[in-house]
Motif scaffolding. Structure first.
Motif, PDB file in Angstrom:
ATOM      1  N   ASP A 216      -9.041  -2.820   3.432  1.00 56.00           N
ATOM      2  CA  ASP A 216      -7.781  -2.628   2.762  1.00 56.00           C
ATOM      3  C   ASP A 216      -6.620  -2.748   3.891  1.00 56.00           C
ATOM      4  O   ASP A 216      -5.388  -2.773   3.475  1.00 56.00           O
ATOM      5  CB  ASP A 216      -7.755  -1.677   1.870  1.00 56.00           C
ATOM      6  CG  ASP A 216      -7.883  -0.283   2.663  1.00 56.00           C
ATOM      7  OD1 ASP A 216      -8.580  -0.262   4.018  1.00 56.00           O
ATOM      8  OD2 ASP A 216      -7.635   0.792   2.364  1.00 56.00           O
TER       9      ASP A 216
ATOM     10  N   ARG B 153      -2.265  -5.948   4.459  1.00 57.15           N
ATOM     11  CA  ARG B 153      -2.695  -4.711   3.842  1.00 57.15           C
ATOM     12  C   ARG B 153      -3.142  -5.372   2.471  1.00 57.15           C
ATOM     13  O   ARG B 153      -2.837  -6.447   2.072  1.00 57.15           O
ATOM     14  CB  ARG B 153      -1.455  -3.688   3.404  1.00 57.15           C
ATOM     15  CG  ARG B 153      -1.039  -3.042   4.678  1.00 57.15           C
ATOM     16  CD  ARG B 153       0.275  -2.517   4.163  1.00 57.15           C
ATOM     17  NE  ARG B 153       1.010  -1.543   5.128  1.00 57.15           N
ATOM     18  CZ  ARG B 153       0.596  -0.889   6.217  1.00 57.15           C
ATOM     19  NH1 ARG B 153      -0.274  -0.313   5.918  1.00 57.15           N
ATOM     20  NH2 ARG B 153       1.503  -0.285   7.127  1.00 57.15           N
ATOM     21  N   GLY B 154      -4.192  -4.452   1.826  1.00 51.63           N
ATOM     22  CA  GLY B 154      -4.489  -4.789   0.466  1.00 51.63           C
ATOM     23  C   GLY B 154      -5.364  -6.327   0.487  1.00 51.63           C
ATOM     24  O   GLY B 154      -5.944  -6.679   1.242  1.00 51.63           O
ATOM     25  N   GLU B 155      -4.687  -7.125  -0.540  1.00 46.65           N
ATOM     26  CA  GLU B 155      -5.332  -8.369  -0.780  1.00 46.65           C
ATOM     27  C   GLU B 155      -5.296  -9.219   0.636  1.00 46.65           C
ATOM     28  O   GLU B 155      -6.238 -10.093   0.881  1.00 46.65           O
ATOM     29  CB  GLU B 155      -4.970  -8.975  -1.856  1.00 46.65           C
ATOM     30  CG  GLU B 155      -5.619 -10.431  -2.370  1.00 46.65           C
ATOM     31  CD  GLU B 155      -7.151  -9.954  -2.823  1.00 46.65           C
ATOM     32  OE1 GLU B 155      -7.904 -10.946  -2.604  1.00 46.65           O
ATOM     33  OE2 GLU B 155      -7.415  -8.992  -3.286  1.00 46.65           O
ATOM     34  N   GLN B 156      -4.208  -9.438   1.321  1.00 50.75           N
ATOM     35  CA  GLN B 156      -3.825 -10.078   2.315  1.00 50.75           C
ATOM     36  C   GLN B 156      -4.874  -9.872   3.531  1.00 50.75           C
ATOM     37  O   GLN B 156      -5.343 -10.765   4.310  1.00 50.75           O
ATOM     38  CB  GLN B 156      -2.617  -9.881   2.925  1.00 50.75           C
ATOM     39  CG  GLN B 156      -1.633 -10.690   2.101  1.00 50.75           C
ATOM     40  CD  GLN B 156      -0.180 -10.721   2.789  1.00 50.75           C
ATOM     41  OE1 GLN B 156       0.151  -9.415   3.609  1.00 50.75           O
ATOM     42  NE2 GLN B 156       0.752 -11.553   2.683  1.00 50.75           N
TER      43      GLN B 156
END
Length: 67
Positions: free
Chosen positions: A41, A11-14
């Protein structure tokens, strides 16, 4: 030679990081993407790792420590 199926989510930056590329570069395993859904995202990937038991264990330990 051993095969293991693994489900990964990010999720997100990963989701924007190149962790599959790093997995192939840093460990002596063959990775096959079986299913995937990647967005900016959220990402999930089902992969199969083939290789020696010790290398697969090292690779899965690394995946667990990266989040």
């Amino acid at each position: 030679m051993t095969s293991v199926e693994i489900n990964l989510t990010a999720r997100g930056e990963q989701a924007r990081e190149a962790w599959l590329w790093r997995l192939c570069r840093e460990f002596e395993v063959k990775m096959t993407v079986q299913k995937a859904n990647v967005d900016t995202d959220m990402a999930w990937v089902q992969i199969r790792l083939d290789g020696e038991v010790e290398e697969i264990q090292r690779a899965t330990a690394w995946l667990m420590t990266t989040g």
